[in-house]
Design an enzyme around this catalytic site. Structure first.
Site: not given
Length: 136
Positions: A92, A68, A73
């Site tokens: 998993c 992902s 920031h």
């Protein structure tokens, strides 16, 4: 697609160099992702100008990994940063990697205070497997 999404606001960050240096922040983030065992696919970091000649600008960046992403920031004029760490996997539980990545980044930025939310995303669904065609 099941995974842990950590969303955090960091206040009073004492490592001001990390808040104002896009190259140093990039190095930290990419290295931390690799250290916890994530598969880094790419990254992009951007350095902002300061509000005026007396201030250094903040930075923003993302690291995309197979599991992902990480987004960060910074606001040096407020000694703050925000983190978005999402680590998922179809086969998993990678929540430990998400927590380790978060902990490494917080340790480096050294905030005085943190506001954090952990969101568990996805459901346990069966993995669909394609059947191979019979050989004639």
């Amino acid at each position: 697609m099941k995974g842990l999404h950590i969303i955090a606001d960091l206040y009073g960050c004492r490592n001001s160099e990390m808040l104002t240096s896009s190259p140093k922040l990039r190095e930290l983030c990419v290295a931390a992702c690799k250290t916890v065992g994530l598969t880094v696919l790419g990254d992009h970091f951007y350095q902002f100008d300061g509000l005026d000649a007396t201030q250094d600008g903040g930075t923003t960046g993302t690291v995309v990994f197979a599991e992902s992403h990480l987004a960060i920031h910074t606001w040096p004029e407020r000694s703050g940063a925000t983190l978005d760490v999402y680590v998922c996997n179809v086969t998993c539980d990678n929540s430990g990697k998400a927590e380790s990545l978060y902990e490494q980044l917080v340790a480096a930025l050294k905030p005085a205070d943190v506001m954090i939310e952990r969101v568990w995303r996805g459901r346990d669904l069966p993995v669909k497997k394609k059947r191979l065609a019979a050989v004639k």
